[in-house]
Design a protein around this motif. Structure first.
Motif, PDB file in Angstrom:
ATOM      1  N   GLY A 413      24.574  27.295  60.273  1.00  0.00           N
ATOM      2  CA  GLY A 413      24.455  28.231  59.153  1.00  0.00           C
ATOM      3  C   GLY A 413      25.307  29.476  59.307  1.00  0.00           C
ATOM      4  N   PRO A 414      25.191  30.236  60.417  1.00  0.00           N
ATOM      5  CA  PRO A 414      26.021  31.432  60.583  1.00  0.00           C
ATOM      6  C   PRO A 414      27.508  31.144  60.570  1.00  0.00           C
ATOM      7  CG  PRO A 414      24.174  31.463  62.123  1.00  0.00           C
ATOM      8  CD  PRO A 414      24.175  30.119  61.472  1.00  0.00           C
ATOM      9  N   VAL A 415      27.918  29.951  61.069  1.00  0.00           N
ATOM     10  CA  VAL A 415      29.335  29.587  61.068  1.00  0.00           C
ATOM     11  C   VAL A 415      29.854  29.476  59.641  1.00  0.00           C
ATOM     12  CG1 VAL A 415      31.001  27.817  61.726  1.00  0.00           C
ATOM     13  CG2 VAL A 415      29.144  28.417  63.286  1.00  0.00           C
ATOM     14  N   LEU A 416      29.123  28.769  58.804  1.00  0.00           N
ATOM     15  CA  LEU A 416      29.556  28.595  57.410  1.00  0.00           C
ATOM     16  C   LEU A 416      29.525  29.921  56.656  1.00  0.00           C
ATOM     17  CD1 LEU A 416      27.734  25.246  56.532  1.00  0.00           C
ATOM     18  CD2 LEU A 416      30.162  25.571  57.025  1.00  0.00           C
ATOM     19  N   MET A 417      28.486  30.710  56.877  1.00  0.00           N
ATOM     20  CA  MET A 417      28.385  31.981  56.181  1.00  0.00           C
ATOM     21  C   MET A 417      29.507  32.920  56.582  1.00  0.00           C
ATOM     22  SD  MET A 417      25.887  31.514  54.185  1.00  0.00           S
ATOM     23  CE  MET A 417      25.720  33.157  53.513  1.00  0.00           C
ATOM     24  N   ALA A 418      29.890  32.909  57.864  1.00  0.00           N
ATOM     25  CA  ALA A 418      30.996  33.766  58.314  1.00  0.00           C
ATOM     26  C   ALA A 418      32.303  33.349  57.653  1.00  0.00           C
ATOM     27  CB  ALA A 418      31.119  33.688  59.841  1.00  0.00           C
ATOM     28  N   LEU A 419      32.537  32.047  57.531  1.00  0.00           N
ATOM     29  CA  LEU A 419      33.756  31.573  56.871  1.00  0.00           C
ATOM     30  C   LEU A 419      33.761  31.946  55.390  1.00  0.00           C
ATOM     31  CD1 LEU A 419      34.092  28.047  58.527  1.00  0.00           C
ATOM     32  CD2 LEU A 419      35.628  30.000  58.834  1.00  0.00           C
ATOM     33  N   LEU A 420      32.616  31.848  54.733  1.00  0.00           N
ATOM     34  CA  LEU A 420      32.533  32.215  53.323  1.00  0.00           C
ATOM     35  C   LEU A 420      32.754  33.706  53.128  1.00  0.00           C
ATOM     36  CD1 LEU A 420      29.499  29.997  52.270  1.00  0.00           C
ATOM     37  CD2 LEU A 420      31.843  29.766  51.449  1.00  0.00           C
ATOM     38  N   ARG A 421      32.184  34.530  54.022  1.00  0.00           N
ATOM     39  CA  ARG A 421      32.405  35.974  53.911  1.00  0.00           C
ATOM     40  C   ARG A 421      33.865  36.330  54.131  1.00  0.00           C
ATOM     41  NH1 ARG A 421      27.637  36.234  56.983  1.00  0.00           N
ATOM     42  NH2 ARG A 421      28.830  36.732  58.849  1.00  0.00           N
ATOM     43  N   GLY A 422      34.492  35.663  55.087  1.00  0.00           N
ATOM     44  CA  GLY A 422      35.913  35.910  55.316  1.00  0.00           C
ATOM     45  C   GLY A 422      36.763  35.525  54.123  1.00  0.00           C
ATOM     46  N   LYS A 423      36.396  34.441  53.463  1.00  0.00           N
ATOM     47  CA  LYS A 423      37.132  34.011  52.275  1.00  0.00           C
ATOM     48  C   LYS A 423      36.991  35.031  51.147  1.00  0.00           C
ATOM     49  CE  LYS A 423      37.446  30.097  49.067  1.00  0.00           C
ATOM     50  NZ  LYS A 423      36.853  28.802  48.683  1.00  0.00           N
ATOM     51  N   VAL A 424      35.777  35.551  50.955  1.00  0.00           N
ATOM     52  CA  VAL A 424      35.549  36.562  49.912  1.00  0.00           C
ATOM     53  C   VAL A 424      36.312  37.843  50.224  1.00  0.00           C
ATOM     54  CG1 VAL A 424      33.807  38.034  48.866  1.00  0.00           C
ATOM     55  CG2 VAL A 424      33.325  35.619  49.221  1.00  0.00           C
ATOM     56  N   ALA A 425      36.289  38.276  51.507  1.00  0.00           N
ATOM     57  CA  ALA A 425      36.983  39.504  51.899  1.00  0.00           C
ATOM     58  C   ALA A 425      38.493  39.357  51.703  1.00  0.00           C
ATOM     59  CB  ALA A 425      36.673  39.834  53.357  1.00  0.00           C
ATOM     60  N   LYS A 426      39.042  38.198  52.028  1.00  0.00           N
ATOM     61  CA  LYS A 426      40.473  37.963  51.845  1.00  0.00           C
ATOM     62  C   LYS A 426      40.848  38.008  50.371  1.00  0.00           C
ATOM     63  CE  LYS A 426      44.108  34.589  52.812  1.00  0.00           C
ATOM     64  NZ  LYS A 426      44.419  33.253  53.391  1.00  0.00           N
ATOM     65  N   ALA A 427      40.016  37.403  49.521  1.00  0.00           N
ATOM     66  CA  ALA A 427      40.290  37.435  48.078  1.00  0.00           C
ATOM     67  C   ALA A 427      40.243  38.871  47.558  1.00  0.00           C
ATOM     68  CB  ALA A 427      39.274  36.564  47.338  1.00  0.00           C
ATOM     69  N   GLY A 428      39.293  39.675  48.081  1.00  0.00           N
ATOM     70  CA  GLY A 428      39.215  41.074  47.666  1.00  0.00           C
ATOM     71  C   GLY A 428      40.447  41.860  48.060  1.00  0.00           C
ATOM     72  N   ARG A 429      40.964  41.618  49.288  1.00  0.00           N
ATOM     73  CA  ARG A 429      42.176  42.314  49.728  1.00  0.00           C
ATOM     74  C   ARG A 429      43.380  41.919  48.888  1.00  0.00           C
ATOM     75  NH1 ARG A 429      39.930  41.125  54.874  1.00  0.00           N
ATOM     76  NH2 ARG A 429      41.283  39.273  55.044  1.00  0.00           N
ATOM     77  N   GLU A 430      43.475  40.652  48.521  1.00  0.00           N
ATOM     78  CA  GLU A 430      44.592  40.211  47.698  1.00  0.00           C
ATOM     79  C   GLU A 430      44.534  40.813  46.305  1.00  0.00           C
ATOM     80  OE1 GLU A 430      44.353  35.978  47.800  1.00  0.00           O
ATOM     81  OE2 GLU A 430      45.240  35.797  49.805  1.00  0.00           O
ATOM     82  N   ARG A 431      43.325  40.921  45.733  1.00  0.00           N
ATOM     83  CA  ARG A 431      43.204  41.564  44.417  1.00  0.00           C
ATOM     84  C   ARG A 431      43.566  43.034  44.486  1.00  0.00           C
ATOM     85  NH1 ARG A 431      38.530  38.351  43.928  1.00  0.00           N
ATOM     86  NH2 ARG A 431      37.246  40.100  44.626  1.00  0.00           N
ATOM     87  N   LYS A 432      43.197  43.679  45.603  1.00  0.00           N
ATOM     88  CA  LYS A 432      43.516  45.103  45.748  1.00  0.00           C
ATOM     89  C   LYS A 432      45.014  45.313  45.842  1.00  0.00           C
ATOM     90  CE  LYS A 432      42.161  49.149  48.407  1.00  0.00           C
ATOM     91  NZ  LYS A 432      41.359  49.643  49.556  1.00  0.00           N
ATOM     92  N   ARG A 433      45.705  44.436  46.617  1.00  0.00           N
ATOM     93  CA  ARG A 433      47.152  44.554  46.726  1.00  0.00           C
ATOM     94  C   ARG A 433      47.826  44.270  45.396  1.00  0.00           C
ATOM     95  NH1 ARG A 433      46.458  42.080  51.927  1.00  0.00           N
ATOM     96  NH2 ARG A 433      46.820  40.028  50.986  1.00  0.00           N
ATOM     97  N   ALA A 434      47.308  43.293  44.646  1.00  0.00           N
ATOM     98  CA  ALA A 434      47.896  42.949  43.350  1.00  0.00           C
ATOM     99  C   ALA A 434      47.697  44.072  42.348  1.00  0.00           C
ATOM    100  CB  ALA A 434      47.296  41.654  42.824  1.00  0.00           C
ATOM    101  N   GLY A 435      46.529  44.765  42.460  1.00  0.00           N
ATOM    102  CA  GLY A 435      46.243  45.851  41.531  1.00  0.00           C
ATOM    103  C   GLY A 435      47.016  47.098  41.846  1.00  0.00           C
TER     104      GLY A 435
END
Length: 435
Positions: A413-435
């Motif tokens: 469980g923690p392994v999958l949740m950590a990967l999902l959080r990392g994916k969300v954080a990466k998407a947020g950084r990309e949106r910030k750079r694009a904006g």
């Protein structure tokens, strides 16, 4: 006391902001109740630093103001005697709280600021109404002293507006402190809610609690992506409210499951109690005991095997939805066949291909299958692949996880949740750079 506005020297134009700041300083100095006002310049400067946003000044402009204050010999800012005579009607020019450093000296105390930059930030302080520019007839900055050595008139930068606006500046600083505290508390609340939601979703997955955990996590991921650095207080309040609602929904689901388990446990206890009562009735009634004995198998035949006519079932994971695994580890899809990964058997087949590609030995693979099972091992392989360059030795890492699983110290469980959080954080950084 000066009764007319002072205008800037040379090509610099007069502005209404200059007129307003001079009027504020004149009116303040003209009121008898304000004649004895004393302001600690460095405490006021600290308040200015906190209230710089509502006052419309930058940190570089405040550096220049700090340098100007350092040219004032006293720690306290007070109105000179000439400026305190509110009833003076002879039109005398008051000296004000004027400092008159040269650009060279001012630049040195402003940490070597370039002359053009210095002039720009001085203009910012004038426009903000924090200082008044009192230019001499030839534009030079200097002071004229009387016979006793006291300054009779001075040309430079007048700091009187700081005294006149001291109370306003302190109030603005207090408002900023209150706003910053509210934002800090909201950010702490959002952080705690995010942590609680992630932990509860992981618990629901690991314990096999019925519910749409993948959907709940997608909702959480959407809310979490809005948590960026410079959110306003209004946006933080809205985000905290939505996270609190999601947190309550997940908590209710877990608590209801616990209640059902307790109820089921009580029913099972009652059922066992009834069965014990029936068993005891055989001992009390000989006829029933005899009938029961006729139905029991003889010792020669032995007890029947419960699995004699039942085929073994595959160990399909019950806690982690396949869609969630693929969302957390999408890179494994690149190794799938043309049909993709539609079920757990496809995932296991693809993982067997991936383990060879990432250098996992057959021995490490066999031990993992023995301890964790085929499908959990496949999830681990997908997670190792997703982390890519973070893991130097995939085989050694798999052996470590296998040892932890054997000791009961590893959970997916923690392994999958950590990967999902990392994916969300990466998407947020990309949106910030694009904006």
């Amino acid at each position: 006391m000066q009764t007319h506005p002072t205008t800037p020297f040379g090509r610099r134009s007069m502005s209404l902001a200059m007129v307003a700041s001079q009027a504020i300083a004149r009116d303040f100095a003209g009121k008898p109740g304000n004649s004895e006002t004393v302001v600690h310049k460095w405490r006021l400067f600290r308040a200015l630093t906190e209230a710089k946003a509502p006052l419309g000044v930058t940190d570089r402009a405040l550096s220049v103001l700090h340098a100007l204050l350092s040219f004032h010999q006293e720690t306290a800012l007070t109105l000179p005697v000439a400026d305190r005579r509110a009833d003076d009607e002879d039109g005398e020019e008051g000296a004000g709280i004027v400092v008159f450093p040269s650009n060279r000296e001012l630049s040195i105390r402003a940490h070597g600021m370039a002359p053009a930059t210095l002039r720009r930030h001085l203009a910012c302080l004038v426009d903000a109404g924090l200082i008044i520019r009192r230019d001499s007839p030839n534009g030079k900055r200097y002071a004229q002293r009387g016979q006793g050595g006291e300054i009779e008139s001075a040309f430079g930068f007048d700091l009187t507006p700081l005294v006149a606006r001291a109370e306003e500046i302190e109030n603005l600083a207090e408002e900023v402190r209150a706003e910053n505290k509210a934002i800090r508390l909201l950010r702490e609340r959002v952080t705690l809610l995010r942590r609680d939601i992630v932990k509860m979703i992981a618990t629901g997955l690991e314990e096999g609690v019925p519910g749409d955990w993948q959907g709940l996590h997608l909702r959480y991921a959407g809310l979490s992506s809005r948590f960026v650095r410079n959110l306003s207080r209004t946006d933080l309040e809205a985000l905290a409210s939505e996270l609190a609602a999601l947190n309550a929904e997940i908590q209710n689901a877990l608590e209801n499951h616990v209640k059902l388990q307790k109820k089921s446990g009580n029913e099972s206890h009652s059922e066992r109690h009834i069965q014990n009562q029936i068993t005891d009735s055989f001992e009390l009634e000989p006829s029933l005991q005899k009938g029961r004995a006729e139905t029991l198998p003889s010792n020669d035949q032995g007890p029947p095997s419960p699995s004699a006519n039942v085929s073994p079932k595959p160990s399909v994971p019950k806690t982690y939805p396949l869609g969630m695994v693929l969302e957390a580890c999408p890179d494994i899809l690149d190794y799938a066949t043309k049909g993709g990964i539609d079920n757990w058997r496809d995932l296991a087949t693809t993982a067997a291909t991936v383990r060879r590609a990432i250098g996992v030995s057959p021995d490490a693979w066999a031990q993992a299958l023995e301890v964790m099972g085929e499908y959990d091992t496949s999830i681990v392989i997908a997670a190792i692949l997703q982390r890519g360059g973070e893991i130097k030795s995939a085989g050694g890492y798999l052996r470590v996880l296998t040892a932890k699983a054997r000791a009961g110290e590893f959970s997916l469980g923690p392994v999958l949740m950590a990967l999902l959080r990392g994916k969300v954080a990466k998407a947020g950084r990309e949106r910030k750079r694009a904006g």
